[in-house]
Design an enzyme around this catalytic site. Structure first.
Site, PDB file in Angstrom:
ATOM      1  N   GLU A 195       0.833  -1.207   0.000  1.00 42.29           N
ATOM      2  CA  GLU A 195       0.000   0.000   0.000  1.00 42.29           C
ATOM      3  C   GLU A 195       0.866   1.256   0.000  1.00 42.29           C
ATOM      4  O   GLU A 195       0.568   2.232  -0.705  1.00 42.29           O
ATOM      5  CB  GLU A 195      -0.935   0.004   1.213  1.00 42.29           C
ATOM      6  CG  GLU A 195      -2.103  -0.953   1.113  1.00 42.29           C
ATOM      7  CD  GLU A 195      -3.153  -0.689   2.176  1.00 42.29           C
ATOM      8  OE1 GLU A 195      -3.344   0.483   2.554  1.00 42.29           O
ATOM      9  OE2 GLU A 195      -3.784  -1.652   2.640  1.00 42.29           O
ATOM     10  N   SER A 263       6.683 -19.565  -0.949  1.00 42.26           N
ATOM     11  CA  SER A 263       6.640 -21.018  -0.775  1.00 42.26           C
ATOM     12  C   SER A 263       6.016 -21.712  -1.986  1.00 42.26           C
ATOM     13  O   SER A 263       5.344 -21.095  -2.806  1.00 42.26           O
ATOM     14  CB  SER A 263       5.849 -21.458   0.477  1.00 42.26           C
ATOM     15  OG  SER A 263       6.294 -20.767   1.616  1.00 42.26           O
ATOM     16  N   ASP A 335      -5.266 -10.282   1.210  1.00 43.68           N
ATOM     17  CA  ASP A 335      -5.113  -8.906   1.687  1.00 43.68           C
ATOM     18  C   ASP A 335      -5.753  -8.784   3.063  1.00 43.68           C
ATOM     19  O   ASP A 335      -6.948  -8.523   3.192  1.00 43.68           O
ATOM     20  CB  ASP A 335      -5.753  -7.924   0.700  1.00 43.68           C
ATOM     21  CG  ASP A 335      -5.449  -6.477   1.052  1.00 43.68           C
ATOM     22  OD1 ASP A 335      -4.763  -6.239   2.063  1.00 43.68           O
ATOM     23  OD2 ASP A 335      -5.899  -5.582   0.321  1.00 43.68           O
ATOM     24  N   ASP A 338      -4.983  -3.240   6.116  1.00 45.48           N
ATOM     25  CA  ASP A 338      -5.357  -1.958   5.506  1.00 45.48           C
ATOM     26  C   ASP A 338      -4.777  -0.822   6.340  1.00 45.48           C
ATOM     27  O   ASP A 338      -4.830  -0.860   7.583  1.00 45.48           O
ATOM     28  CB  ASP A 338      -6.874  -1.777   5.433  1.00 45.48           C
ATOM     29  CG  ASP A 338      -7.482  -2.408   4.192  1.00 45.48           C
ATOM     30  OD1 ASP A 338      -6.713  -2.873   3.324  1.00 45.48           O
ATOM     31  OD2 ASP A 338      -8.716  -2.444   4.085  1.00 45.48           O
TER      32      ASP A 338
END
Length: 821
Positions: A195, A263, A335, A338
């Site tokens: 972000e 990974s 996600d 924030d």
């Protein structure tokens, strides 16, 4: 003269004797803490005798009659071999490193205190299920039994590092294990950094449309356009959003951008297996350290034997297998973070703007004790969105308008985190369906969990998924105003919203951190994924044969062919291959022709013994820098890893992306071929200055050394030669055998992030399963087990992963018997 010579001889001899005595004393004190594996000791706190058999790689096989005693044994062996590592992780989570290291770690402690990870771990303890509470308490008892043994026996304080950094060792608590899980979530988190870099890049670019080039979305439909960051936040922000250059804070657990979790994991159903049983391979990627994050262990539970990779401090086999189930994890890139821009009340800085007006911060003071300095008092503040972060981390000062602060919403900040319960439950699950049900307890870090039992396979995204409003201004991709109701989280989505793939028709599931699903926001999972390249090679290897074996899975796990190189070289060199007349020897043109001739015959294999990978990597690095430097200014330094999708967009001129090739501050209009040629010359100059001009003699492994460095002693003169482990390695940023490079000068291609654990499990013959640790079992640098597995790991070899205790006894390096008094 003779008298002078005799005295000089005596002085030198005396100095040598004193030096030998000093070294002997240091060695004696250090070796006192070496664990003894062959012994019998009465131990309070156990319900029956425990036998710990160390096989020839020092992997402990913990044989106990109850689960409580098995977890006690695991705590004991973790503390035997990795006590310093465990205490360091606990101190990091608590924000108490400065008590040991002074002001060097103040920034790290300040961030960890503001995140409140340890208090949240304490709050989470009562929310664990009964069997996990038993495991946590028994594990803590085992750790503390070893600490008591060290204190009573004068065993060198448990590790050599404790002599250098003398601090009391507090007893281990159940909350400590939960805190380490949260600490790992912080190490694996990357969306916060994404972000910030997206916001800074948005501010730096004159043409907002170019943001989709340099920070491209993964291919696929359903991605909505982004607003300009400057339109989201009030107040002036500099165009280039410069921040003061600073080194990564000492012992900071936050991974630099591009070095968070990664990974590979892939599984085959019985009808895709030559042996008729299910197959599973897993190699979780983390930052390389000495010792490794991983510790191999076997436990005998009431539900059966369990073996695999554990993390010291956590009472669970995090990746591995039982007699009826095997499980693997990869970073999901969901996600789950924030950032919010919070407006301060100009008349009262203790208030911030909320949807209904000004609200008071939730605040408390926290005192950070600092060795050799006065303590520092930090005021911790929380908004409804989450904790307020210091401006000094994550480059937040570059995106924070005056009169504002930044807060963080993150799933790992839950005070009811049951991730440890899910990990413990997974070890006891009888089949894939039971494991899927147990996995709903995972909160953070979010992972792709790949499962096999003896007849079926599955993969599921596990972890809490934030519920966002469909009207969210930035869809969670940019820091957004925290007072806007549509930007705030609205709890968590139900767990059935997590993508799940059970018994697929094709008989193969896998994940390389690639995009796994394409759903419209807000059910999208993520806009930013960790891989767009390795998955191409994985698909080719999986579909290249009808059935697979343990060996074919090992071959895929160790594959070093770069699909990025195969895609990009024909694009960036299309106007350079075999063009022009032969240039005179010793000229830049001649060196360029030699490099191109080598690359023309190369298949993209990032082999440590070959020169082509180094030429290719240096060329791409110089090329990306030339493409972005005039547009981004100093921000270009933060794009320190090549983004193949960006380079491909530019050279294919997707949506006008070839505009990046023109240097705006030059009089002429450069083409992409011009920039490619100049970048190759740049790369060859750098290679010549660093490694020499004999291109055919270059070795990728000389640049791509695996950096298993001791986090504390790794920079100490003399000691660093004993505690650091360096290895020439194959692979690269975009190969299945991934060796993520540092991206930082003066050694941009050092391997700093790779698979510290590899395992391949075959249920056609479970005891033929194999695994490996990147360094060794011991965290004690005087132990032969400190690095004995490292060369096997480097060569792509494994050790047996068998639950047969007689096999472990046959070549054991010691048997420890903990007997009930």
């Amino acid at each position: 003269m003779a008298v002078l010579f005799r005295w000089l001889f005596r002085l030198v001899s005396g100095a040598l004797v004193l030096g030998v005595l000093a070294i002997s004393l240091v060695y004696y004190l250090g070796s006192r803490s070496l664990p003894v594996y062959d012994k019998t000791r009465a131990m309070a706190g156990i319900t029956a005798d425990i036998e710990i058999v160390r096989d020839n790689a020092a992997v402990p096989h913990i044989m106990a009659l109850s689960d409580r005693d098995a977890f006690f044994g695991l705590g004991y062996v973790h503390a035997q071999d990795r006590l310093w590592q465990m205490m360091m992780m606990r101190r990091t989570a608590q924000g108490r490193l400065s008590e040991v290291f002074g002001v060097r770690t103040l920034e790290t402690d300040t961030l960890l205190r503001r995140l409140d990870l340890y208090p949240l771990a304490v709050q989470s303890v009562p929310f664990q299920d009964a069997r996990t509470l038993d495991a946590l308490e028994s594990y803590a008892a085992g750790v503390n039994a070893r600490i008591d043994e060290i204190n009573e026996g004068g065993l060198g304080r448990g590790a050599p590092e404790f002599f250098l950094f003398n601090q009391p060792i507090a007893p281990w608590q159940p909350a400590d294990s939960i805190a380490i899980v949260k600490l790992m979530a912080l190490q694996l988190a990357g969306h916060l950094q994404d972000e910030v870099i997206r916001a800074r890049t948005s501010l730096a670019l004159e043409d907002a449309a170019r943001l989709a080039d340099i920070l491209p979305d993964m291919p696929g439909a359903g991605i909505a356009a982004l607003p300009d960051y400057a339109a989201l936040v009030p107040g002036p922000l500099p165009r280039f959003a410069e921040t003061p250059a600073r080194d990564h804070a000492f012992l900071m657990p936050v991974a630099p951008r591009g070095l968070a979790g990664a990974s590979n994991a892939f599984a085959a159903a019985p009808d895709r297996s030559a042996g008729g049983g299910t197959l599973l391979a897993n190699d979780p990627h983390l930052g390389l350290t000495a010792p490794s994050t991983w510790y191999l262990a076997r436990l005998q539970l009431q539900s059966g034997g369990v073996i695999g990779g554990t993390v010291p401090g956590i009472p669970a086999v995090m990746v591995g297998r039982s007699e009826q189930l095997a499980w693997a994890v990869t970073s999901s890139y969901m996600d789950d973070q924030d950032l919010y821009i919070e407006e301060l009340n100009p008349d009262n800085p203790e208030q911030y703007r909320a949807p209904d007006g000004w609200a008071e911060f939730r605040s408390r003071r926290s005192i950070i004790e600092i060795k050799d300095s006065a303590p520092v008092t930090v005021t911790l503040r929380w908004t409804d969105n989450g904790p307020v972060l210091p401006r000094s981390v994550y480059d937040l000062e570059a995106i924070t308008p005056p009169g504002h602060v930044v807060s963080l919403a993150w799933t790992a900040l839950s005070p009811q985190d049951t991730s440890v319960s899910a990990a413990v439950g997974l070890m006891m699950a009888e089949d894939v369906d039971a494991a899927l049900a147990v996995s709903d307890g995972y909160v953070a870090p979010s992972q792709m969990l790949t499962l096999i039992d003896r007849s079926s396979i599955a993969m599921k995204l596990v972890g809490a998924m934030p519920r966002r409003d469909s009207a969210h201004q930035s869809q969670g991709r940019l820091p957004s105003p925290g007072w806007r109701p549509e930007n705030r989280w609205q709890g968590m989505l139900p767990r059935d919203a997590n993508p799940t793939f059970i018994r697929p028709v094709g008989g193969i599931v896998g994940n390389t951190n690639n995009k796994v699903i394409d759903r419209p926001f807000p059910l999208h999972v993520s806009f930013d994924w960790g891989d767009s390249q390795r998955v191409q090679r994985w698909q080719a290897l999986m579909q290249g044969r009808e059935v697979h074996t343990r060996e074919s899975f090992i071959e895929a796990q160790l594959d070093t062919v770069s699909p990025a190189a195969r895609t990009l070289l024909p694009l960036i060199g299309r106007d350079l291959w075999f063009t022009g007349e032969a240039a005179p020897g010793g000229t830049p043109e001649r060196q360029r022709q030699r490099a191109l001739a080598l690359l023309a015959d190369w298949n993209g294999e990032m082999n440590e013994h070959m020169p082509e990978p180094l030429i290719y990597a240096a060329w791409l690095r110089a090329l990306q820098d030339r493409l972005i430097r005039d547009d981004l200014g100093p921000l270009a330094d933060d794009f320190d890893h090549v983004e193949p999708l960006f380079v491909e967009r530019v050279f294919r001129d997707i949506d006008g992306a070839s505009e990046w090739c023109d240097i705006k501050r030059s009089a002429r209009e450069e083409t992409c071929s011009d920039i490619s040629r100049l970048a190759l010359d740049d790369a060859l100059v750098w290679i010549g200055e660093t490694y020499g001009t004999a291109l055919e003699s270059l070795r990728w492994g000389d640049a791509h050394q695996a950096m298993h460095d001791h986090p504390v002693l790794g920079e100490v003169p003399l000691l660093r030669h004993f505690v650091n482990i360096r290895q020439s390695t194959s692979g690269g940023d975009h190969t299945l055998q991934r060796g993520r490079t540092s991206g930082r000068d003066p050694h941009p291609f050092r391997n700093v992030h790779a698979a510290g654990y590899r395992g391949v499990y075959d249920f056609a013959d479970p005891d033929s399963s194999v695994f490996i640790n990147a360094t060794g079992q011991s965290g004690h640098f005087l132990s032969r087990h400190y690095d004995d597995l490292g060369q096997l790991w480097r060569r792509g070899e494994y050790i047996p992963m068998s639950l047969d205790v007689d096999l472990a006894r046959a070549a054991s390096v010691g048997v420890t018997r903990l007997v009930k008094p």
